[in-house]
Write an enzyme that holds these catalytic residues in place. Structure first.
Site, short mmCIF file in Angstrom:
data_model
loop_
_atom_site.label_atom_id
_atom_site.label_comp_id
_atom_site.label_asym_id
_atom_site.label_seq_id
_atom_site.Cartn_x
_atom_site.Cartn_y
_atom_site.Cartn_z
N ALA A 38 105.75 -18.95 29.66
CA ALA A 38 107.10 -18.39 29.54
C ALA A 38 108.07 -19.25 30.34
O ALA A 38 107.73 -19.79 31.40
CB ALA A 38 107.11 -16.95 30.03
N HIS A 156 104.75 -20.42 23.34
CA HIS A 156 104.31 -19.91 24.64
C HIS A 156 103.99 -18.43 24.59
O HIS A 156 104.40 -17.71 23.67
CB HIS A 156 105.37 -20.20 25.71
CG HIS A 156 106.60 -19.32 25.64
ND1 HIS A 156 106.63 -18.03 26.09
CD2 HIS A 156 107.87 -19.58 25.19
CE1 HIS A 156 107.83 -17.52 25.93
NE2 HIS A 156 108.60 -18.44 25.37
N CYS A 157 103.28 -17.97 25.62
CA CYS A 157 103.06 -16.55 25.87
C CYS A 157 103.57 -16.30 27.29
O CYS A 157 104.66 -16.75 27.64
CB CYS A 157 101.61 -16.15 25.67
SG CYS A 157 100.40 -17.17 26.55
N SER A 158 102.81 -15.59 28.14
CA SER A 158 103.24 -15.40 29.53
C SER A 158 102.78 -16.56 30.40
O SER A 158 103.58 -17.31 30.94
CB SER A 158 102.71 -14.07 30.08
OG SER A 158 103.41 -12.98 29.54
N THR A 164 98.57 -18.82 23.92
CA THR A 164 99.07 -20.18 23.69
C THR A 164 97.91 -21.14 23.47
O THR A 164 97.96 -22.02 22.61
CB THR A 164 99.91 -20.64 24.90
OG1 THR A 164 101.04 -19.76 25.02
CG2 THR A 164 100.39 -22.07 24.74
#
Length: 265
Positions: A38, A156-158, A164
Site C-alpha cells: 500500500a 498492491h495489497c497491504s 500481491t
C-alpha cells in the site's frame, strides 16, 4: 538480471518485474508491471520517483475496511484506480497483517496464534486458488494487464507480499517466466523488508511486553511453504497451472497472447 534503478523509502519491497526472462527468451518489459505494498506511507521524496514510472492504472487488492483504516495511497498524476478486493472474512490473516502494519491492538488475534500462523498462511494461499473473490480479483487484474491503456500497471495489497505476491505469480506465469525465477522474486520480499520487520516487532514489544515474536514473524514474512501450498492447490484442483489459468481465471489463449504482446520485449 532485474531492472531496478529506483527505490521507494515508504515502500521498501516495491519492485519492477521487468527484466525477467519469459516466453521464447523474451524479457518482461521494464517499467510495465510494478508490485508494491500500500502506498499511503510514501515520503515526499518518493513521489517524484513514482511519477517517473508514470503508472496508468493502480490495482488495489485490499477490501474496504483495510483501505478505510490505512493512510490514503499517495499517487502522482491521475492514474485509474481499480479496487479488486481479495478477502475472505473466514480467514483473519488479512486483518491481522493490516493490524500489524497499522500498529493496532492484537488482542483479537489470539486464536490465530493458537492455530499456528504458518498453517494459517498456508491456508490463505490455498484459498487464493479456490476462493471466489480471489479468482474474481486475480482474473480481473489479468484482464487489465491485457489493455495497453493500463500500462504501466501498479498492483498492491497491504503489505505487498501475499495477495500481491500471488498476482505476480499469475502474471509472470502467463508471461512464460519459469517457476524458479518467479519463486526468487517472491522470496525477495524478505531481504527487502529486514529493517521494516524489526522496527514493527520492536514497536509491538514496547506495546506488549512478553510478545512472542515467533508468533508474529510468519505473517510479516513470505516463506517457500506458503507458495508451495498454492501450487499444490493448483495441482489438486486443476491438474496444471495452465488449466488453473484457463478454468479458474478464464484466461483464454487469446488473452495470454495479448498479455505477452504487451509485456514482453
Amino acid at each position: 538480471m532485474r531492472v531496478r534503478d529506483w527505490e521507494l523509502v515508504g515502500a521498501p519491497n516495491a519492485r519492477d518485474l521487468g527484466g525477467l526472462v519469459g516466453a521464447d527468451g523474451r524479457r518482461v518489459r521494464a517499467g510495465r508491471l510494478i508490485r508494491t505494498p500500500a502506498l499511503g506511507r510514501l515520503t515526499d521524496e518518493d513521489l517524484p520517483v513514482l511519477a517517473k514510472l508514470a503508472p496508468a492504472c493502480v490495482v488495489d487488492l485490499r477490501y474496504a475496511a483495510e483501505i478505510a483504516e490505512a493512510p490514503p495511497d499517495r499517487l502522482p498524476g491521475e492514474p485509474t484506480v481499480v479496487h479488486l478486493p481479495v478477502h475472505d472474512p473466514a480467514h483473519p490473516v488479512f486483518t491481522y497483517v493490516s493490524a500489524l502494519l497499522l500498529g493496532h491492538d492484537l488482542d483479537a488475534y489470539g486464536g490465530l496464534a493458537e492455530q499456528g500462523t504458518p498453517a494459517a498462511m498456508a491456508a490463505i494461499y490455498r484459498w487464493f486458488v479456490t476462493g471466489e473473490s480471489a479468482r474474481r480479483g486475480f482474473a480481473a487484474a489479468l484482464r487489465l494487464a491485457a489493455d495497453p491503456a493500463n500500462l504501466p500497471l501498479v498492483f498492491h495489497c497491504s503489505a505487498g507480499k501475499d495477495r500481491t505476491g500471488w498476482l505476480a505469480v499469475v502474471l509472470l506465469t502467463v508471461l512464460g517466466v519459469d517457476e524458479a525465477a518467479i519463486r526468487e522474486d517472491y522470496l525477495r520480499h524478505n531481504e527487502l523488508t529486514v529493517s521494516l520487520r524489526e522496527v514493527l516487532l520492536e514497536a509491538m514489544r514496547r506495546r506488549r511486553p512478553g510478545l512472542d515474536a515467533d508468533a508474529v514473524r510468519p505473517v510479516l514474512e513470505v516463506r517457500p511453504e506458503y507458495l508451495d501450498a498454492a501450487y499444490d492447490e493448483v495441482a489438486r484442483v486443476h491438474g496444471s497451472f495452465g488449466a488453473y489459468l484457463r478454468d479458474g481465471l478464464g484466461a483464454t489463449d487469446e488473452l495470454v497472447s495479448v498479455v505477452r504482446a504487451n509485456l514482453l520485449e
